[in-house]
Design a protein around this motif. Structure first.
Motif: not given
Length: 348
Positions: A7-26
Motif C-alpha cells: 500500500n505504501r508503495t502504491q501511494v508513493l507511486a500515485t504521488g509521483i505520477v500526479l506530481v509528474a502531471i502537474v509538473g508537466a503542466v507547469a
C-alpha cells in the motif's frame, strides 16, 4: 512484501505520477506563450482547490458546495498582505481600528500562503462542530448556506472588503513554479490524509455509517478534521487565485466559480485523488477553449453565443452523472501498473 508495504508503495507511486502531471503542466506554461501560461497556471490553481474539496468530500462522501468560501478568505487575506501600503491607505480609509495595522503590512508570498491557509482553517474551525454532526443532504445544504453567508458578509462589509468594488493592486505572484510547488504540496497532503488513520476511518464511515459508529469510530471528529484540513488547502488555493488574477471582487467567489469546481471534481471522480487532479486540469483547459470560442478567437471572428461555456459544462456534468456517477477514475488511483501489483501480491 507485506500488505502495508504494498500500500505504501502504491501511494508513493500515485504521488509521483500526479506530481509528474502537474509538473508537466507547469513546464508547458513556463516555456510557451503567455496565453498558454495563463491556462497552465489557472489549471494548477484549480488542482489545489479541487484537492482541498477532495480531502473532505472524497473521504466523507459528502459533496461540498461551500469551499469557495474558504478561497475567498484566502484571497482577501492575500489582498491585505500584498497590496502596497500606499495603495491600501487609499482603499481602506475607514478600516476598523483592530485591523488598522494591516495597512502597513506587506509580507513575502510564502508567508502570505501560510497565513491564508491558517485563516481559512480557523474559519472552518468555527463551523466544524456543525459540519461534524450533519451528514447526507443536510450537510450539503449547510455547505451551500455557508457560501451564501460568506458572500453576503463580503459583499456588505464595505469598510473591510470594499463590498462589490474590486480589490486592485495585487502583485502577480502566482508563477508556474509557485503554482507547481503548491499543487505538489496539495497532492502530498491529500494522499497523506487519505491514507492516515483519520482518513481511513472517515472512509469507513462513508461506506457504512452505522457499522462505523458501532465499531466505535468518532465519525463527527474525523469529519471535522477533514473539513478543517480541506479548508486550509482551499484557502491557499484562494491566495494563489488572488495573486493570479491581481484584481477581484466579492462576486468572483460565488456560484459561478463553485459550479466550475463541482464539475471538475465530479468529472474526475470525487472519491479519488487522481480523479481530482485529472478533472481539474482537463476541465480548466476545456473552459478556456470554450471561452475563446465565445470570443471568436478560434472561429475566424465568428463568436459563439454567450453562456455556451456553462451550457456545455452543464451538459457534460449531466452526462457524467448518468454514465459514470463516480467520475472517470471512480475509486481508482494512478500509480503502479496492474500487472506489477499482481506480481507483488503473488510474492507477498
Amino acid at each position: 512484501m507485506n500488505l502495508f508495504r504494498r500500500n505504501r508503495t502504491q501511494v508513493l507511486a500515485t504521488g509521483i505520477v500526479l506530481v509528474a502531471i502537474v509538473g508537466a503542466v507547469a513546464l508547458i506554461g513556463a516555456v510557451t506563450d503567455p496565453i498558454i501560461e495563463r491556462v497552465a497556471v489557472g489549471s494548477l490553481v484549480s488542482v489545489v482547490v479541487v484537492l482541498g474539496m477532495s480531502i473532505y468530500s472524497g473521504n466523507s462522501g459528502i459533496m461540498s458546495f461551500g469551499h469557495v468560501a474558504f478561497m475567498a478568505v484566502g484571497a482577501y487575506t492575500t489582498a491585505y498582505l500584498t497590496i502596497p501600503p500606499a495603495l491600501k491607505q487609499t482603499m481602506f480609509s475607514s478600516l476598523p481600528e483592530p485591523l488598522a495595522f494591516l495597512i502597513e503590512v506587506e509580507a513575502p508570498f510564502p508567508v502570505v500562503l501560510l497565513v491564508s491557509a491558517v485563516c481559512a482553517a480557523l474559519f472552518a474551525l468555527l463551523t466544524a462542530p456543525a459540519m461534524g454532526r450533519l451528514s447526507g443532504l443536510q450537510s450539503g445544504i449547510a455547505t451551500l448556506a455557508l457560501l451564501v453567508i460568506t458572500f453576503t458578509v463580503i459583499n456588505s462589509w464595505t469598510a473591510v472588503t470594499r463590498g462589490s468594488s474590486a480589490m486592485i493592486g495585487l502583485p502577480k505572484l502566482t508563477t508556474p513554479l509557485v503554482a507547481f510547488v503548491c499543487a505538489g504540496l496539495a497532492i502530498v497532503v491529500a494522499l497523506w490524509y487519505k491514507n492516515s488513520r483519520s482518513g481511513l476511518q472517515l472512509r469507513a464511515s462513508r461506506e457504512d455509517p452505522e457499522a462505523a459508529l458501532a465499531s466505535g469510530i468518532a465519525v463527527g471528529r474525523h469529519r471535522a478534521t477533514a473539513w478543517v484540513l480541506s479548508a486550509a488547502v482551499s484557502g491557499a488555493g484562494g491566495a494563489l487565485y488572488a495573486a493570479f488574477l491581481t484584481t477581484f471582487s466579492s462576486r468572483t467567489f460565488f456560484l459561478s466559480l463553485t459550479f466550475g469546481f463541482i464539475v471538475m471534481i465530479v468529472i474526475g471522480g470525487y472519491l479519488s485523488t487522481s480523479g481530482a487532479v485529472i478533472g481539474a486540469v482537463s476541465i480548466s483547459v476545456l473552459q478556456e477553449v470554450l471561452r475563446r470560442l465565445q470570443d471568436g478567437q478560434f472561429t475566424g471572428g465568428f463568436a459563439l453565443p454567450g453562456g455556451v461555456t456553462d451550457l456545455v459544462l452543464s451538459a457534460i456534468l449531466i452526462l457524467a452523472l448518468i454514465t459514470a456517477p463516480t467520475g472517470l477514475m471512480g475509486i481508482r488511483e494512478l500509480g503502479l501498473p496492474q500487472r506489477r501489483r499482481k506480481q507483488d501480491l503473488a510474492h507477498g
